[in-house]
Write an enzyme that holds these catalytic residues in place. Structure first.
Site, PDB file in Angstrom:
ATOM      1  N   GLU A 470      -0.039  -7.159  -1.635  1.00 54.48           N
ATOM      2  CA  GLU A 470       0.220  -6.492  -0.349  1.00 54.48           C
ATOM      3  C   GLU A 470       1.449  -7.091   0.327  1.00 54.48           C
ATOM      4  OE1 GLU A 470      -1.167  -3.805  -0.029  1.00 54.48           O
ATOM      5  OE2 GLU A 470      -2.810  -4.102  -1.438  1.00 54.48           O
ATOM      6  N   HIS A 473       4.484  -5.382  -1.070  1.00 47.75           N
ATOM      7  CA  HIS A 473       4.735  -4.117  -0.363  1.00 47.75           C
ATOM      8  C   HIS A 473       5.405  -4.397   0.987  1.00 47.75           C
ATOM      9  CE1 HIS A 473       2.819  -1.227  -2.977  1.00 47.75           C
ATOM     10  NE2 HIS A 473       1.612  -1.765  -2.886  1.00 47.75           N
TER      11      HIS A 473
END
Ligand SMILES: [Zn+2]
Length: 680
Positions: A470, A473
């Site tokens: 994450e 990202h």
């Protein structure tokens, strides 16, 4: 003016005014934002000036900025800090947003202007990002049928109506077939290895059904999975497996015809829009680009990984022979013997690793990665408003220049108001807002193990990888340097978006990466080298087998979607013929994959299943470049930032990747990482 809009969402210090957002303000704010957006679209449609990039393409890009801002905040809160009021409002607002988006794409005067600019685009002296925006805008209209005659448009709407109905029926059938089945087991001895929590659930289900003497297993993942992994009786595993693989194959939940219908309707729809097949239609907006490319990619991988899969098959067969004396291996044996082999070989428990992964250390570790690779630093700021007390907020700046890059929010622990899983999102996209280019507000939301009264939050290695993922990202957004939000940051083609996230996971498997943060939370001792090696080996266990399995689904998906499927009368023989080269077991009558393959028939993955492998290849190939020059190589990191992380979707991803890597991605990088081939 509405209170929510009046705050301008962002105060003069560029902070989101979370405490000022009240539930009751959202509905009128959405209404006002839609009204503003409609007014601007009318102005585009009725503009007496000839169409230009600015008065048409850019005007469309900017027409709903209030709506975009409110939507992000609203839907982020809906996922991470929901309540009944927000949920009720979501049901009301979602159709209105869909209708508003559709009205734009069906507006003939606006399309006429877009088409005019699109046709003259080469003469307009546009830079790459502007050109990308023109093409993206035009395609959105064309892919929605804007070039069709009125009669054809009606046909398209009719196909869409049928697709919506059958898609729903398909997924209802799968769910009903899943719920309709239970396997009752009263032989306790064969269940002795099944995890306690699964057994407790099975006992509860059986008791509810009036069989307190037994355990009941279902076709839902949390029941089916452990049962096949741990039940020692082959006849029972076979029974559950057969029930699973015959889902949707018979009345009253028969999906055989639905699968063929869905594929045929998609084919007709694509033809109507001027594409050779549904896969051609889908892949026009993917990095892979065409069905030929996807098939070639999968063929290459298959050829190289099939021998490894055969070795894995033999190993499983041997394992079964050792335990049972039997020489045969069946599909219902695979999970059990995979689990046993894994236990014998790697004997690695989460509990052994957790002490080395305290959340605080891992978070600092991931920030340190960002500093060493990309020269950015994270500073916690308690004065930044947040939407829940659990959320931590950071200011991100460039270390050498002090340049402000982003606000970053981290929301780590489960609570009733948050949905499950882990995701990264933006509260404000990087891009142009109110006429100036702005930095983003980025957030990651997870559901990690909570701290207790006696110990801090200690993560599993899986959770560590999730955090790195994450965070990867997030970097795509934090480092984005684009002009238009709709093609900035993570707004890229679907088979490209996992590159920044997945590549980041690699550092969490490297000794040098782990050395930055994997220290015992009590003693500070670094994680032992043997544990790292075990994690690495376990991560490639059965890679050949699993790879071929993924490819078999990819081939099936492309078979349904890259040709006219109407002559596929019989699902079983169609599947056999299309998946043959990837299969290891003889056919079992009455079973099939397609009739419960919700990913491709009702889950948005049609002509996209290959992207799992595609994304793995991208990240393995990109990381190999780092490994060649040192995993903290400034040179490679700078190129990755300049050509990938900062560019969003402002250029075709294959071009961006080639600028970074000097060539197209090499599938063999994945095979090398998985240990399936050794040569360069
Ligand atoms: Zn992801």
């Amino acid at each position: 003016m509405n209170a929510l809009l009046q705050t301008h969402l962002i105060d003069d210090q560029h902070l989101l005014a979370f405490p000022k957002f009240k539930n009751v303000d959202f509905a009128p704010a959405f209404e006002e934002a839609i009204r503003l957006a409609r007014t601007r679209l009318d102005a585009v449609a009725n503009d007496p000036a000839p169409p230009s990039f600015t008065n048409t393409i850019e005007a469309i890009e900017f027409h709903k900025e209030e709506l975009d801002k409110i939507s992000l905040i609203f839907f982020n809160l809906l996922g991470a800090n929901t309540n009944d009021e927000l949920q009720a409002l979501a049901k009301e607002i979602s159709p209105k947003l869909a209708e508003f988006a559709n009205d734009l794409l069906l507006n003939p005067s606006i399309f006429a202007r877009v088409k005019d600019v699109y046709e003259r685009r080469e003469q307009l002296g546009l830079d790459t990002e502007r050109m990308q925006l023109v093409e993206k805008t035009f395609k959105a209209f064309r892919r929605n049928g804007a070039l069709l005659s009125e009669g054809e448009k009606e046909k398209l709407r009719e196909i869409d109506r049928q697709l919506a109905r059958i898609t729903q029926e398909f997924s209802d059938n799968v769910l009903k077939a899943t719920n309709a089945y239970l396997l009752f087991v009263d032989d306790e001895a064969c269940l002795k290895d099944v995890p306690k929590s699964t057994l407790e659930d099975a006992k509860k289900t059986a008791t509810e059904k009036g069989r307190p003497d037994a355990w009941a297993f279902s076709l839902h993942g949390p029941s089916f999975g452990p049962f096949l992994q741990f039940c020692s009786r082959e006849d029972l595993r076979r029974e559950l497996w057969l029930a699973m693989m015959s889902k949707g194959m018979k009345e009253p939940h028969d999906n055989r015809d639905n699968a063929i219908q869905l594929a045929s309707l998609r084919h007709r729809r694509a033809k109507l829009l001027g594409f050779e097949s549904h896969a051609h239609f889908v892949l026009e907006e993917r990095m892979a680009g065409s069905p030929q490319k996807v098939k070639q990619f999968m063929e290459d991988l298959l050829q190289q990984s099939r021998p490894a899969a055969e070795r894995d098959f033999e190993e499983l067969r041997e394992a079964k022979k050792k335990h049972t004396g039997k020489n045969d291996l069946h599909p219902w044996d695979v999970a059990l013997y995979t689990e046993r082999l894994q236990r014998e070989k790697f004997r690695l428990s989460d509990e052994e690793l957790r002490p080395y992964f305290s959340l605080e250390n891992v978070v600092n570790g991931v920030f340190e990665h960002a500093r060493q690779l990309y020269g950015i630093v994270f500073r916690e700021r308690k004065d930044i408003p947040v939407y829940h007390a659990d959320v931590k907020a950071y200011e991100v700046t460039e270390e050498s220049t002090g340049r402000f890059m982003a606000y970053f929010y981290a929301d780590f622990f489960p609570r009733a108001s948050k949905r499950g899983g882990a995701w990264m999102t933006n509260f404000l996209e990087q891009g142009t807002w109110e006429g100036k280019i702005c930095r983003p507000h980025v957030s990651i939301v997870c559901n990690f193990t909570k701290p207790s009264s006696t110990q801090p939050s200690l993560l599993t290695h899986g959770e560590v990888k999730t955090l790195f993922h994450e965070f990867g990202h997030s970097l795509h957004s934090i480092l984005s340097d684009c002009r238009y939000a709709s093609i900035a940051g993570t707004n890229v083609y679907w088979d490209f978006v996992e590159l920044p996230s997945q590549v980041m996971e690699n550092w969490a498997l490297e000794k040098e990466g782990l050395a930055l943060f994997a220290k015992h939370y009590k003693t500070g001792a670094p994680i032992p080298f043997e544990l790292i090696e075990k994690i690495r080996k376990a991560s490639t266990f059965m890679a050949g087998w699993m790879g071929v399995r993924q490819l078999s689904f990819g081939f099936l998906d492309m078979a349904w979607h890259s040709q006219d499927p109407s002559d596929a009368q019989d699902i079983e023989s169609f599947e056999r013929s299309q998946m043959e080269k990837t299969l290891f077991f003889p056919p079992v009558a009455g079973t099939a994959m397609s009739t419960s393959f919700t990913h491709i028939f009702s889950g948005g993955y049609s002509a996209g299943y290959y992207s799992y492998k595609w994304a793995e290849v991208l990240d393995a190939d990109a990381f190999e470049f780092f490994k060649e020059k040192g995993i903290f190589s400034k040179e490679v990191a700078e190129s990755f930032r300049a050509n990938v992380l900062s560019r969003g979707g402002s250029e075709h991803p294959m071009e961006l990747y080639k600028k970074f890597r000097g060539r197209e991605p090499d599938p063999r990088a994945l095979l090398r990482r998985d240990g399936l081939i050794s040569e360069k």
